[in-house]
Design a protein around this motif. Structure first.
Motif, PDB file in Angstrom:
ATOM      1  N   ASN A  56       3.822  -1.525   3.219  1.00 45.19           N
ATOM      2  CA  ASN A  56       2.616  -1.990   3.089  1.00 45.19           C
ATOM      3  C   ASN A  56       1.145  -1.105   4.579  1.00 45.19           C
ATOM      4  O   ASN A  56       0.199  -0.579   3.928  1.00 45.19           O
ATOM      5  N   GLY A  57       1.654  -1.516   5.060  1.00 46.20           N
ATOM      6  CA  GLY A  57       1.711  -0.440   6.481  1.00 46.20           C
ATOM      7  C   GLY A  57       1.324   0.558   6.584  1.00 46.20           C
ATOM      8  O   GLY A  57       0.059   0.933   7.279  1.00 46.20           O
ATOM      9  N   MET A  58       2.350   1.463   6.729  1.00 43.46           N
ATOM     10  CA  MET A  58       1.611   2.715   5.935  1.00 43.46           C
ATOM     11  C   MET A  58       1.026   2.722   4.740  1.00 43.46           C
ATOM     12  O   MET A  58       0.280   3.893   5.180  1.00 43.46           O
ATOM     13  N   LEU A  59       1.183   1.916   3.740  1.00 41.41           N
ATOM     14  CA  LEU A  59      -0.150   2.435   2.568  1.00 41.41           C
ATOM     15  C   LEU A  59      -1.511   2.073   2.614  1.00 41.41           C
ATOM     16  O   LEU A  59      -2.270   3.070   2.546  1.00 41.41           O
ATOM     17  N   ALA A  60      -1.482   0.988   4.166  1.00 39.27           N
ATOM     18  CA  ALA A  60      -2.972   1.576   4.446  1.00 39.27           C
ATOM     19  C   ALA A  60      -3.450   2.068   5.378  1.00 39.27           C
ATOM     20  O   ALA A  60      -4.136   2.588   4.545  1.00 39.27           O
ATOM     21  N   ILE A 125       3.916  11.181   2.121  1.00 42.10           N
ATOM     22  CA  ILE A 125       3.859   9.704   2.396  1.00 42.10           C
ATOM     23  C   ILE A 125       3.601   8.608   1.726  1.00 42.10           C
ATOM     24  O   ILE A 125       4.187   7.730   1.190  1.00 42.10           O
ATOM     25  N   LEU A 126       2.517   8.902   0.828  1.00 37.96           N
ATOM     26  CA  LEU A 126       1.876   7.819  -0.343  1.00 37.96           C
ATOM     27  C   LEU A 126       3.139   7.969  -1.237  1.00 37.96           C
ATOM     28  O   LEU A 126       2.984   6.535  -1.641  1.00 37.96           O
ATOM     29  N   SER A 127       3.439   9.375  -1.658  1.00 38.26           N
ATOM     30  CA  SER A 127       4.020   9.103  -3.140  1.00 38.26           C
ATOM     31  C   SER A 127       5.520   8.021  -2.351  1.00 38.26           C
ATOM     32  O   SER A 127       6.163   7.895  -3.454  1.00 38.26           O
ATOM     33  N   GLN A 128       5.442   8.678  -1.609  1.00 35.69           N
ATOM     34  CA  GLN A 128       7.630   7.889  -1.087  1.00 35.69           C
ATOM     35  C   GLN A 128       6.692   6.023  -0.934  1.00 35.69           C
ATOM     36  O   GLN A 128       7.578   5.059  -1.465  1.00 35.69           O
ATOM     37  N   VAL A 129       5.760   5.575  -0.353  1.00 32.15           N
ATOM     38  CA  VAL A 129       5.111   4.698  -0.235  1.00 32.15           C
ATOM     39  C   VAL A 129       5.445   3.857  -1.936  1.00 32.15           C
ATOM     40  O   VAL A 129       5.845   3.038  -1.261  1.00 32.15           O
ATOM     41  N   LEU A 130       4.923   4.506  -2.714  1.00 34.57           N
ATOM     42  CA  LEU A 130       4.448   4.085  -3.988  1.00 34.57           C
ATOM     43  C   LEU A 130       6.092   4.034  -5.145  1.00 34.57           C
ATOM     44  O   LEU A 130       6.461   3.381  -5.496  1.00 34.57           O
ATOM     45  N   LEU A 131       7.164   4.897  -4.129  1.00 35.19           N
ATOM     46  CA  LEU A 131       8.093   4.952  -4.878  1.00 35.19           C
ATOM     47  C   LEU A 131       8.723   3.331  -4.885  1.00 35.19           C
ATOM     48  O   LEU A 131       9.684   2.862  -5.463  1.00 35.19           O
ATOM     49  N   VAL A 132       8.726   3.987  -3.193  1.00 34.56           N
ATOM     50  CA  VAL A 132       9.795   2.185  -2.906  1.00 34.56           C
ATOM     51  C   VAL A 132       9.282   1.294  -3.197  1.00 34.56           C
ATOM     52  O   VAL A 132       9.593   0.281  -4.019  1.00 34.56           O
ATOM     53  N   LYS A 133       7.813   0.800  -3.867  1.00 34.51           N
ATOM     54  CA  LYS A 133       7.308  -0.330  -4.275  1.00 34.51           C
ATOM     55  C   LYS A 133       7.421  -0.174  -5.271  1.00 34.51           C
ATOM     56  O   LYS A 133       7.691  -0.908  -6.367  1.00 34.51           O
ATOM     57  N   MET A 134       8.001   0.786  -6.364  1.00 34.33           N
ATOM     58  CA  MET A 134       7.851   0.882  -7.636  1.00 34.33           C
ATOM     59  C   MET A 134      10.063   0.078  -7.820  1.00 34.33           C
ATOM     60  O   MET A 134      10.188  -0.008  -9.439  1.00 34.33           O
ATOM     61  N   GLY A 135      10.380   0.358  -6.827  1.00 38.46           N
ATOM     62  CA  GLY A 135      11.874   0.413  -6.833  1.00 38.46           C
ATOM     63  C   GLY A 135      12.606   1.277  -6.758  1.00 38.46           C
ATOM     64  O   GLY A 135      14.284   1.172  -6.915  1.00 38.46           O
ATOM     65  N   LEU A 136      12.703   2.277  -6.689  1.00 39.16           N
ATOM     66  CA  LEU A 136      13.337   3.560  -6.397  1.00 39.16           C
ATOM     67  C   LEU A 136      14.336   3.596  -7.766  1.00 39.16           C
ATOM     68  O   LEU A 136      15.797   3.592  -7.056  1.00 39.16           O
ATOM     69  N   ASN A 137      14.185   3.615  -8.323  1.00 39.54           N
ATOM     70  CA  ASN A 137      14.798   3.429  -9.620  1.00 39.54           C
ATOM     71  C   ASN A 137      15.872   4.683 -10.071  1.00 39.54           C
ATOM     72  O   ASN A 137      15.205   5.712  -9.358  1.00 39.54           O
TER      73      ASN A 137
END
Ligand SMILES: [Zn+2]
Ligand SMILES: [Zn+2]
Lengths: 215, 209
Positions: A56-60, A125-137
């Motif tokens: 979340n810190g990285m996302l912000a 980095i934004l895409s990586q963070v969003l992918l992690v948040k989506m669960g890395l299916n």
């Protein structure tokens, strides 16, 4: 000795032993107190540190950096007042000016280090963070995540915001010899972009990001 | 086996993934996590690094001899090399700026090329240089190398700002391209080199005695 390790399971190898990237020394991984970095005992290359990497810190930080990215590149970073006329230059105009005069190697280097590199790094980095948040299916999410992580080293090496910040100070002092120099909105945005990106890169830990693929 | 014995990944049949730093078995073709090509040592990296470094060293000559900027001030044309530009800064009482530019444009490129040459010679000719000191130098080279970009940024900003015809006009000059290529090639030379080769040499010497 060979037998002992040959009988080891893959994951045992991965967790207990770490190889130095510079000299290939095998080092046993130990738990570290936070903020401490383990160095290779033979060549002093940094081996690993305690993963400190809040999603979340990285996302912000990433969102604020991207918000600063456009004004930093569209507004003039330097203003020159000479005999009543005012000249301004943005980062991109600087690169274009040398390219127009035929120095395209210089122009591309400036463009890549100050605009394209930082842009790619932030988007990655934004895409990586969003992918992690989506669960890395499994499937495209993991594939894209791996693709981005593989390129992270290149993107961060191309990013030279800190050098650009120093360079407009140097330019301002050099030109103050025969004209008045003013800093613009772009200067402020660019410096802020540099600071936010600096904090983002401190927060980001590539090995921690890779280890998210293990579970 | 105790922790004090220095064992390399190679002796254990293990190999570090160059991309994601996962430890893989040496015989694996690709990394099990990121799919990158797995290689215990990259022996050709020494030749590649030498080739890039020698090209950079040759380009360093035009980068320093030819002018890097052309300035027109009230009809008078002056060409500045990297060095004469710094001299101007010293004469106009901007010593701190002169030191920054000197470090970024002269000290860093020269240190980088000499440092990498010593480093590569130590691998190619087994020079008796302290490996630990070489590695420390290599880390410094990796870190400071990018600061040479400073001069190119300054040139691009100056050229964009100062274009008022015969009154006042700044343009880049041929050394700018040579200098940009020096930065690019030295960064690549450090990047392609497999530093584990240096430490393998150390092990061989230890085995002899
Ligand atoms: Zn090491
Ligand atoms: Zn890998």
């Amino acid at each position: 000795m060979d037998l002992q390790y040959a009988s080891m399971h893959h994951d045992d190898i991965d967790n207990s032993v770490i190889l130095c990237r510079a000299c290939d020394l095998a080092v046993r991984r130990r738990a570290l107190p936070s903020g401490v970095r383990a160095l290779c005992p033979r060549c002093h290359t940094a081996l690993y540190d305690t993963p400190f990497c809040s999603i979340n810190g990285m996302l912000a930080l990433c969102v604020s950096a991207l918000a600063l990215f456009l004004p930093a590149n569209l507004f003039p970073v330097l203003e020159l007042h000479f005999l009543g006329s005012v000249r301004t230059a943005t980062v991109i105009q600087g690169a274009m000016a040398v390219m127009d005069l035929g120095y395209w190697v210089v122009g591309i280097a400036v463009l890549v280090a100050a605009v394209i590199g930082p842009g790619l790094l932030l988007l990655s980095i934004l895409s990586q963070v969003l992918l992690v948040k989506m669960g890395l299916n499994p499937g495209w999410q993991r594939d894209l995540y791996k693709w981005l992580l593989r390129r992270h080293g290149l993107f961060s090496q191309l990013t030279m915001l800190e050098i650009y910040v120093i360079s407009f100070l140097v330019s301002a002092f050099q030109l103050s010899d025969f004209s008045d120099i003013y800093f613009g909105v772009g200067t402020f945005s660019f410096t802020m972009l540099f600071l936010v990106t600096l904090f983002l890169q401190r927060e980001y830990n590539i090995e921690h990001m890779w280890s998210r693929l293990n579970d | 086996m105790t922790d004090n014995v220095q064992t390399t990944g190679k002796q254990m049949g293990l190999c570090l993934c160059p991309v994601c730093k996962k430890t893989n078995p040496e015989d694996a073709q690709t990394c099990s996590r990121c799919g990158a090509h797995n290689q215990a040592r990259d022996y050709s990296s020494v030749q590649k690094s030498w080739a890039l470094l020698i090209t950079a060293a040759i380009l360093l000559i035009p980068a320093n001899v030819y002018p890097i900027t052309t300035l027109v001030n009230q009809g008078k044309v002056t060409h500045d090399t990297i060095f004469s530009g710094i001299k101007h800064l010293v004469h106009s009482d901007m010593l701190p700026i002169a030191i920054i530019v000197f470090t970024a444009s002269i000290l860093v490129p020269w240190l980088k090329i000499i440092g990498l040459a010593i480093y590569l010679s130590a691998i190619s000719f087994s020079l008796p240089v302290s490996k630990r000191r070489l590695m420390a130098g290599f880390h410094i080279i990796e870190w400071i190398g990018r600061w040479s970009m400073l001069d190119l940024f300054v040139i691009s900003l100056t050229v964009a700002l100062v274009n008022m015809g015969q009154l006042l006009d700044a343009k880049p000059a041929p050394a700018a391209t040579a200098f940009a290529l020096v930065i690019l090639l030295t960064q690549l030379a450090a990047k392609v080199l497999d530093t584990r080769l240096l430490w393998d040499r150390l092990d061989l010497e230890d085995d002899k005695y």
